[in-house]
Motif scaffolding. Sequence first.
Motif, PDB file in Angstrom:
ATOM      1  N   ALA A  68       0.832  -1.206   0.000  1.00 34.90           N
ATOM      2  CA  ALA A  68       0.000   0.000   0.000  1.00 34.90           C
ATOM      3  C   ALA A  68       0.867   1.257   0.000  1.00 34.90           C
ATOM      4  CB  ALA A  68      -0.931  -0.008   1.208  1.00 34.90           C
ATOM      5  N   LEU A  69       1.956   1.242   0.758  1.00 35.42           N
ATOM      6  CA  LEU A  69       2.860   2.399   0.756  1.00 35.42           C
ATOM      7  C   LEU A  69       3.492   2.598  -0.618  1.00 35.42           C
ATOM      8  CD1 LEU A  69       4.550   1.921   4.222  1.00 35.42           C
ATOM      9  CD2 LEU A  69       3.137   3.859   3.512  1.00 35.42           C
ATOM     10  N   GLY A  70       3.872   1.509  -1.262  1.00 34.57           N
ATOM     11  CA  GLY A  70       4.432   1.613  -2.610  1.00 34.57           C
ATOM     12  C   GLY A  70       3.441   2.203  -3.589  1.00 34.57           C
ATOM     13  N   ALA A  71       2.189   1.741  -3.505  1.00 34.04           N
ATOM     14  CA  ALA A  71       1.152   2.275  -4.394  1.00 34.04           C
ATOM     15  C   ALA A  71       0.887   3.750  -4.113  1.00 34.04           C
ATOM     16  CB  ALA A  71      -0.132   1.462  -4.245  1.00 34.04           C
ATOM     17  N   ALA A  72       0.830   4.125  -2.836  1.00 28.45           N
ATOM     18  CA  ALA A  72       0.581   5.530  -2.482  1.00 28.45           C
ATOM     19  C   ALA A  72       1.742   6.417  -2.919  1.00 28.45           C
ATOM     20  CB  ALA A  72       0.350   5.657  -0.977  1.00 28.45           C
ATOM     21  N   ASP A  73       2.963   5.920  -2.774  1.00 22.70           N
ATOM     22  CA  ASP A  73       4.119   6.692  -3.240  1.00 22.70           C
ATOM     23  C   ASP A  73       4.059   6.911  -4.745  1.00 22.70           C
ATOM     24  OD1 ASP A  73       5.172   7.017  -0.735  1.00 22.70           O
ATOM     25  OD2 ASP A  73       6.709   5.457  -0.952  1.00 22.70           O
ATOM     26  N   ALA A  74       3.671   5.880  -5.494  1.00 18.50           N
ATOM     27  CA  ALA A  74       3.557   6.033  -6.944  1.00 18.50           C
ATOM     28  C   ALA A  74       2.415   6.984  -7.298  1.00 18.50           C
ATOM     29  CB  ALA A  74       3.356   4.672  -7.608  1.00 18.50           C
ATOM     30  N   VAL A  76       7.641   8.242  -6.265  1.00 19.39           N
ATOM     31  CA  VAL A  76       8.424   7.255  -7.006  1.00 19.39           C
ATOM     32  C   VAL A  76       7.741   7.052  -8.356  1.00 19.39           C
ATOM     33  CG1 VAL A  76       9.270   6.061  -4.945  1.00 19.39           C
ATOM     34  CG2 VAL A  76       7.167   5.294  -6.006  1.00 19.39           C
ATOM     35  N   PRO A  77       8.521   6.701  -9.378  1.00 18.31           N
ATOM     36  CA  PRO A  77       7.904   6.510 -10.684  1.00 18.31           C
ATOM     37  C   PRO A  77       7.121   5.201 -10.743  1.00 18.31           C
ATOM     38  CG  PRO A  77      10.241   5.997 -10.780  1.00 18.31           C
ATOM     39  CD  PRO A  77       9.967   6.547  -9.414  1.00 18.31           C
ATOM     40  N   GLY A  78       6.154   5.171 -11.638  1.00 12.76           N
ATOM     41  CA  GLY A  78       5.425   3.931 -11.875  1.00 12.76           C
ATOM     42  C   GLY A  78       3.930   4.075 -11.695  1.00 12.76           C
ATOM     43  N   ILE A  79       3.247   3.012 -12.072  1.00 14.30           N
ATOM     44  CA  ILE A  79       1.798   2.943 -11.924  1.00 14.30           C
ATOM     45  C   ILE A  79       1.518   2.347 -10.538  1.00 14.30           C
ATOM     46  CG2 ILE A  79      -0.299   1.880 -12.847  1.00 14.30           C
ATOM     47  CD1 ILE A  79       1.179   1.897 -15.591  1.00 14.30           C
ATOM     48  N   PRO A  80       0.644   2.972  -9.754  1.00 18.98           N
ATOM     49  CA  PRO A  80       0.473   2.573  -8.357  1.00 18.98           C
ATOM     50  C   PRO A  80       0.223   1.076  -8.130  1.00 18.98           C
ATOM     51  CG  PRO A  80      -0.644   4.640  -8.730  1.00 18.98           C
ATOM     52  CD  PRO A  80      -0.166   4.166 -10.075  1.00 18.98           C
ATOM     53  N   CYS A  81      -0.729   0.496  -8.815  1.00 16.92           N
ATOM     54  CA  CYS A  81      -1.044  -0.908  -8.547  1.00 16.92           C
ATOM     55  C   CYS A  81       0.027  -1.851  -9.076  1.00 16.92           C
ATOM     56  CB  CYS A  81      -2.424  -1.253  -9.107  1.00 16.92           C
ATOM     57  SG  CYS A  81      -3.746  -0.443  -8.150  1.00 16.92           S
ATOM     58  N   GLU A  82       0.735  -1.450 -10.120  1.00 16.73           N
ATOM     59  CA  GLU A  82       1.872  -2.262 -10.566  1.00 16.73           C
ATOM     60  C   GLU A  82       2.994  -2.209  -9.530  1.00 16.73           C
ATOM     61  OE1 GLU A  82       3.090  -1.055 -14.468  1.00 16.73           O
ATOM     62  OE2 GLU A  82       1.207  -1.714 -15.382  1.00 16.73           O
ATOM     63  N   ARG A  83       3.197  -1.037  -8.931  1.00 19.33           N
ATOM     64  CA  ARG A  83       4.198  -0.902  -7.870  1.00 19.33           C
ATOM     65  C   ARG A  83       3.805  -1.777  -6.675  1.00 19.33           C
ATOM     66  NH1 ARG A  83       9.218   1.041  -7.286  1.00 19.33           N
ATOM     67  NH2 ARG A  83       8.662   2.622  -8.800  1.00 19.33           N
ATOM     68  N   ALA A  84       2.526  -1.777  -6.324  1.00 18.57           N
ATOM     69  CA  ALA A  84       2.064  -2.614  -5.214  1.00 18.57           C
ATOM     70  C   ALA A  84       2.310  -4.095  -5.502  1.00 18.57           C
ATOM     71  CB  ALA A  84       0.582  -2.378  -4.944  1.00 18.57           C
ATOM     72  N   ALA A  85       2.052  -4.517  -6.727  1.00 15.66           N
ATOM     73  CA  ALA A  85       2.259  -5.920  -7.094  1.00 15.66           C
ATOM     74  C   ALA A  85       3.739  -6.299  -7.025  1.00 15.66           C
ATOM     75  CB  ALA A  85       1.703  -6.187  -8.490  1.00 15.66           C
ATOM     76  N   ARG A  86       4.617  -5.386  -7.451  1.00 13.09           N
ATOM     77  CA  ARG A  86       6.061  -5.673  -7.370  1.00 13.09           C
ATOM     78  C   ARG A  86       6.532  -5.779  -5.930  1.00 13.09           C
ATOM     79  NH1 ARG A  86       6.577  -2.068 -11.783  1.00 13.09           N
ATOM     80  NH2 ARG A  86       7.272  -0.409 -10.428  1.00 13.09           N
ATOM     81  N   VAL A  87       6.051  -4.875  -5.083  1.00 10.32           N
ATOM     82  CA  VAL A  87       6.428  -4.913  -3.669  1.00 10.32           C
ATOM     83  C   VAL A  87       5.895  -6.187  -3.016  1.00 10.32           C
ATOM     84  CG1 VAL A  87       6.093  -3.792  -1.434  1.00 10.32           C
ATOM     85  CG2 VAL A  87       6.633  -2.414  -3.442  1.00 10.32           C
ATOM     86  N   ALA A  88       4.656  -6.544  -3.316  1.00  6.25           N
ATOM     87  CA  ALA A  88       4.065  -7.756  -2.745  1.00  6.25           C
ATOM     88  C   ALA A  88       4.803  -9.005  -3.203  1.00  6.25           C
ATOM     89  CB  ALA A  88       2.586  -7.844  -3.115  1.00  6.25           C
ATOM     90  N   ALA A  89       5.245  -9.004  -4.454  1.00  4.00           N
ATOM     91  CA  ALA A  89       5.959 -10.173  -4.984  1.00  4.00           C
ATOM     92  C   ALA A  89       7.269 -10.406  -4.237  1.00  4.00           C
ATOM     93  CB  ALA A  89       6.216  -9.998  -6.476  1.00  4.00           C
TER      94      ALA A  89
END
Length: 113
Positions: free
Chosen positions: A42-48, A53-66
Amino acid sequence: MAGTAGAVGVIAVLAALTVSLAAVGGAAVHGQRLASAADAAALGAADAASGAVPGIPCERAARVAATASVDVVSCEVNGLIATVRVSSAFGPFPAHAVARAGPPPDDSAHDGG
């Protein structure tokens, strides 16, 4: 012989209790790890979403979760607030966690009173 049977029974009960407590402890640890993964996603998505941070929020969330070996079940971004739901299995049982991240609520309407 009665004493031997009683001792075997006590040992069997203690073994079952030990296994049960180990399973409960493992589930608690898994739940905390899953909650931490949800928070980080969630923090990664909110940052995006905020552009920090660069990127699409939900893609960032998926990368962090992975990186935590969990799957994103859902990801919603409303303005700068991200809500992420993650899932992973604990043995045969599914486990889920939800986290929200974003700026603090605006309390200006409550100032002065």
